[in-house]
Design a protein around this motif. Structure first.
Motif, PDB file in Angstrom:
ATOM      1  N   LEU A  48     -15.815 -38.988  14.704  1.00 54.56           N
ATOM      2  CA  LEU A  48     -15.517 -40.323  15.210  1.00 54.56           C
ATOM      3  C   LEU A  48     -16.598 -41.336  14.868  1.00 54.56           C
ATOM      4  O   LEU A  48     -16.416 -42.538  15.092  1.00 54.56           O
ATOM      5  N   GLY A  49     -17.715 -40.861  14.354  1.00 57.28           N
ATOM      6  CA  GLY A  49     -18.796 -41.768  13.984  1.00 57.28           C
ATOM      7  C   GLY A  49     -19.497 -42.378  15.173  1.00 57.28           C
ATOM      8  O   GLY A  49     -19.913 -43.549  15.144  1.00 57.28           O
ATOM      9  N   VAL A  50     -19.637 -41.580  16.256  1.00 60.24           N
ATOM     10  CA  VAL A  50     -20.301 -42.062  17.474  1.00 60.24           C
ATOM     11  C   VAL A  50     -21.339 -41.029  17.897  1.00 60.24           C
ATOM     12  O   VAL A  50     -21.440 -39.945  17.331  1.00 60.24           O
ATOM     13  N   SER A  51     -22.106 -41.353  18.936  1.00 59.90           N
ATOM     14  CA  SER A  51     -23.059 -40.396  19.489  1.00 59.90           C
ATOM     15  C   SER A  51     -22.325 -39.423  20.408  1.00 59.90           C
ATOM     16  O   SER A  51     -21.142 -39.598  20.716  1.00 59.90           O
ATOM     17  N   ARG A  52     -23.056 -38.430  20.894  1.00 60.81           N
ATOM     18  CA  ARG A  52     -22.439 -37.432  21.773  1.00 60.81           C
ATOM     19  C   ARG A  52     -22.092 -38.011  23.147  1.00 60.81           C
ATOM     20  O   ARG A  52     -21.171 -37.521  23.817  1.00 60.81           O
ATOM     21  N   THR A  53     -22.823 -39.037  23.577  1.00 58.42           N
ATOM     22  CA  THR A  53     -22.654 -39.533  24.947  1.00 58.42           C
ATOM     23  C   THR A  53     -21.240 -40.006  25.253  1.00 58.42           C
ATOM     24  O   THR A  53     -20.644 -39.563  26.255  1.00 58.42           O
ATOM     25  N   PRO A  54     -20.656 -40.912  24.467  1.00 54.40           N
ATOM     26  CA  PRO A  54     -19.286 -41.335  24.802  1.00 54.40           C
ATOM     27  C   PRO A  54     -18.265 -40.202  24.704  1.00 54.40           C
ATOM     28  O   PRO A  54     -17.266 -40.199  25.427  1.00 54.40           O
TER      29      PRO A  54
END
Length: 223
Positions: A48-54
C-alpha cells in the motif's frame, strides 16, 4: 490475495488510517482477501506504500467489526465464515427485508420499479460476463434501495449494518454456484413484480424464497 503496488484512494479527504481501513474492508468484502488469509503488517504496508502504523490501526478497527481475528503472538487473519455466522446474519436480514418490501409496497413508484429492474438487468449481463464484483454491487444496490424506498431511516441503518456482513456471504455464494446466478436475478424479478402490483403477501414470500436460497447454499459451503 492482493496484487503488488496498490494505490490508495485519498480523494475523499480521509486520514491515512481511514483509507487503509476502507481498502482492507473492501478487499475482505469482495473476496480479494479470503477467509482465514493472514494479514501481515509489513507486506501489506509495502503493497500500500504506507508505514505499519495505519495498517495496524486498520486491522484493529476491522477486528472490532469481527471481520478480522487477532491472535496473540501469531498476528491477524481474515475471519472465517461459519454456518452460524450465515444463519445469524441471514435470519435477521430476512426479517428486515420482509418488513422492507411490506412497507415499500405502499410507497413504491414507477421510477423505483425501473431502477430496481435496471439493477437486475445489469446483474443478468454481469453473470454472462462472469463479473463477480459487478454482480455483488448490483445485488447490494437492489436490496439497499428497497429499504430506502420505505423512507424509514432506522430500517436503512439496520440494513447497512447487516450488509457489511452479508456481502461476504454473497461473494461466497457466487463462487459456490460458479457464477451460475440465473436463479438469483430471476428471484429479483419476482420481487419486483410483486412490488409493482403492490401485493404485500407475494412480495414477502418472494423475498423469503430469495433469502432462503442464499442461506441454503452458503450454509453448505461454510460447514
Amino acid at each position: 490475495m492482493l496484487s503488488d503496488n496498490l494505490v490508495l484512494d485519498m480523494g475523499d479527504g480521509s486520514s491515512l488510517r481511514e483509507c487503509v481501513y476502507k481498502f482492507l474492508k473492501t478487499a475482505i468484502m469482495n473476496g480479494d482477501l479470503e477467509a482465514e488469509e493472514r494479514l501481515m503488517e509489513i507486506p501489506l504496508a509495502n503493497k500500500l506504500g504506507v508505514s505499519r502504523t495505519p495498517v495496524r490501526e486498520a486491522i484493529k478497527d476491522l477486528a472490532d467489526e469481527h471481520l478480522v481475528v487477532i491472535i496473540p503472538r501469531c498476528g491477524a487473519k481474515v475471519a472465517g465464515i461459519t454456518g452460524k455466522d450465515v444463519a445469524d446474519a441471514l435470519a435477521v436480514r430476512n426479517e428486515v427485508e420482509r418488513m422492507a418490501v411490506r412497507l415499500a409496497c405502499t410507497l413504491i413508484t414507477g421510477e423505483d420499479i425501473k431502477r430496481l429492474r435496471s439493477y437486475t438487468d445489469i446483474m443478468s449481463q454481469a453473470a454472462k460476463d462472469k463479473d463477480l464484483n459487478l454482480l455483488s454491487r448490483m445485488d447490494s444496490l437492489f436490496h439497499t434501495d428497497i429499504c430506502k424506498i420505505t423512507d424509514n431511516a432506522v430500517l436503512v441503518e439496520i440494513m447497512a449494518a447487516i450488509e457489511a456482513h452479508v456481502i461476504r456471504y454473497r461473494v461466497e455464494y457466487y463462487k459456490a454456484r460458479g457464477l451460475d446466478v440465473d436463479k438469483v436475478y430471476k428471484q429479483h424479478y419476482d420481487i419486483i413484480d410483486a412490488l409493482e402490483k403492490h401485493d404485500v403477501q407475494a412480495a414477502e414470500e418472494a423475498m423469503t424464497r430469495h433469502i432462503t436460497e442464499i442461506m441454503s447454499v452458503i450454509s453448505n459451503i461454510s460447514k
